[in-house]
Motif scaffolding. Structure first.
Motif, short mmCIF file in Angstrom:
data_model
loop_
_atom_site.label_atom_id
_atom_site.label_comp_id
_atom_site.label_asym_id
_atom_site.label_seq_id
_atom_site.Cartn_x
_atom_site.Cartn_y
_atom_site.Cartn_z
N ALA A 31 73.94 65.38 19.29
CA ALA A 31 75.38 65.24 19.53
C ALA A 31 75.81 63.77 19.45
O ALA A 31 76.81 63.39 20.04
N ARG A 32 75.09 62.96 18.68
CA ARG A 32 75.38 61.53 18.64
C ARG A 32 76.78 61.23 18.13
O ARG A 32 77.41 60.28 18.59
N THR A 33 77.30 62.02 17.21
CA THR A 33 78.66 61.79 16.73
C THR A 33 79.67 62.14 17.83
O THR A 33 80.69 61.46 17.97
N TRP A 34 79.37 63.16 18.62
CA TRP A 34 80.24 63.51 19.75
C TRP A 34 80.24 62.40 20.79
O TRP A 34 81.29 62.07 21.36
N VAL A 35 79.06 61.83 21.05
CA VAL A 35 78.95 60.72 22.01
C VAL A 35 79.76 59.53 21.50
O VAL A 35 80.49 58.90 22.27
N LEU A 36 79.65 59.23 20.22
CA LEU A 36 80.42 58.14 19.63
C LEU A 36 81.92 58.42 19.72
O LEU A 36 82.71 57.51 20.02
N PHE A 37 82.30 59.67 19.51
CA PHE A 37 83.71 60.06 19.59
C PHE A 37 84.25 59.85 21.01
O PHE A 37 85.35 59.31 21.18
N VAL A 38 83.47 60.22 22.01
CA VAL A 38 83.88 60.02 23.41
C VAL A 38 83.95 58.54 23.74
O VAL A 38 84.89 58.07 24.40
N MET A 39 82.96 57.77 23.27
CA MET A 39 82.96 56.32 23.53
C MET A 39 84.16 55.65 22.86
O MET A 39 84.78 54.76 23.44
N GLY A 68 76.44 68.75 15.85
CA GLY A 68 76.42 68.50 17.28
C GLY A 68 76.98 69.64 18.12
O GLY A 68 76.81 69.66 19.33
N ILE A 69 77.64 70.60 17.48
CA ILE A 69 78.25 71.71 18.22
C ILE A 69 77.20 72.53 18.98
O ILE A 69 77.40 72.82 20.15
N PRO A 70 76.07 72.93 18.35
CA PRO A 70 75.06 73.66 19.14
C PRO A 70 74.52 72.85 20.32
O PRO A 70 74.25 73.41 21.39
N ALA A 71 74.39 71.54 20.15
CA ALA A 71 73.90 70.69 21.24
C ALA A 71 74.90 70.65 22.39
O ALA A 71 74.52 70.70 23.56
N VAL A 72 76.18 70.57 22.06
CA VAL A 72 77.21 70.56 23.10
C VAL A 72 77.22 71.91 23.84
O VAL A 72 77.30 71.96 25.07
N VAL A 87 72.85 84.66 24.64
CA VAL A 87 73.40 83.46 24.00
C VAL A 87 72.38 82.33 24.10
O VAL A 87 72.13 81.61 23.13
N TRP A 88 71.77 82.19 25.27
CA TRP A 88 70.81 81.11 25.48
C TRP A 88 69.61 81.24 24.55
O TRP A 88 69.12 80.24 24.02
N ARG A 92 68.44 78.18 20.82
CA ARG A 92 67.24 77.44 20.37
C ARG A 92 67.18 77.40 18.84
O ARG A 92 66.94 76.35 18.25
N TRP A 93 67.42 78.54 18.20
CA TRP A 93 67.37 78.56 16.74
C TRP A 93 68.53 77.80 16.12
O TRP A 93 68.37 77.18 15.07
N LEU A 94 69.68 77.83 16.75
CA LEU A 94 70.80 77.01 16.26
C LEU A 94 70.47 75.53 16.36
O LEU A 94 70.82 74.75 15.47
N LEU A 95 69.81 75.13 17.44
CA LEU A 95 69.42 73.73 17.60
C LEU A 95 68.40 73.32 16.53
O LEU A 95 68.47 72.21 15.99
N ILE A 96 67.48 74.21 16.21
CA ILE A 96 66.49 73.91 15.18
C ILE A 96 67.15 73.76 13.82
O ILE A 96 66.87 72.83 13.06
N ILE A 97 68.08 74.66 13.49
CA ILE A 97 68.79 74.59 12.21
C ILE A 97 69.64 73.32 12.14
O ILE A 97 69.66 72.63 11.11
#
Length: 150
Positions: A31-39, A68-72, A87-88, A92-97
């Motif tokens: 989610a690094r782009t999301w973190v940058l967006f918040v910063m 970054g959406i699956p990470a969020v 959902v949980w 995991r597979w969404l995070l891997i993809i």
């Protein structure tokens, strides 16, 4: 029933396996782009400068938000994973993809003419490690199992 592969301290007071600390680091990496967006939003005057420093092409910024959406979602659901077990398990597979997409995206940008930089090379190495860890961690796999044990 608890597995003997993990220490008793690896379980919380409800008998569920705790998420590894490295998992939160992987979520931040994805989610690094999301973190940058918040910063950038938090630093009003320098927000545009910050975004232009990391994403001179604004189209890449918007595309960077997608993996970054699956990470969020995983971060938001991690405290209540027992309430949304189906959902949980799929997260995991969404995070891997998403991690695979991030791993392939940076070399694609280099192939399209972006300059090879130390930050980009570091991100590719970290993305490769993150993908390996998401695929191979026994404890993480057990955390995503239906009953919280492997």
């Amino acid at each position: 029933m608890k597995s003997i592969d993990f220490l008793p301290s690896d379980y919380d007071s409800h008998g569920r396996l705790r998420l590894p600390v490295l998992f939160l680091g992987i979520l931040l990496l994805q989610a690094r782009t999301w973190v940058l967006f918040v910063m950038a939003g938090a630093s009003r005057q320098q927000g545009d400068t910050l975004l232009n420093l990391f994403y001179p092409d604004h189209n890449n910024f918007w595309l960077g938000l997608l993996p970054g959406i699956p990470a969020v979602i995983a971060f938001l659901l991690s405290g209540r994973r027992h309430q949304f077990p189906r959902v949980w398990q799929g997260i995991r597979w969404l995070l891997i993809i998403a991690q695979l997409a991030l791993l392939l995206w940076q070399p694609l940008l280099w192939w399209q003419g972006d300059a090879l930089s130390g930050i980009g090379l570091t991100l590719v190495i970290l993305d490769g490690f993150a993908l390996w860890w998401l695929l191979s961690s026994h404890r993480l796999r057990a955390c995503f199992a239906a009953n919280g044990t492997f």
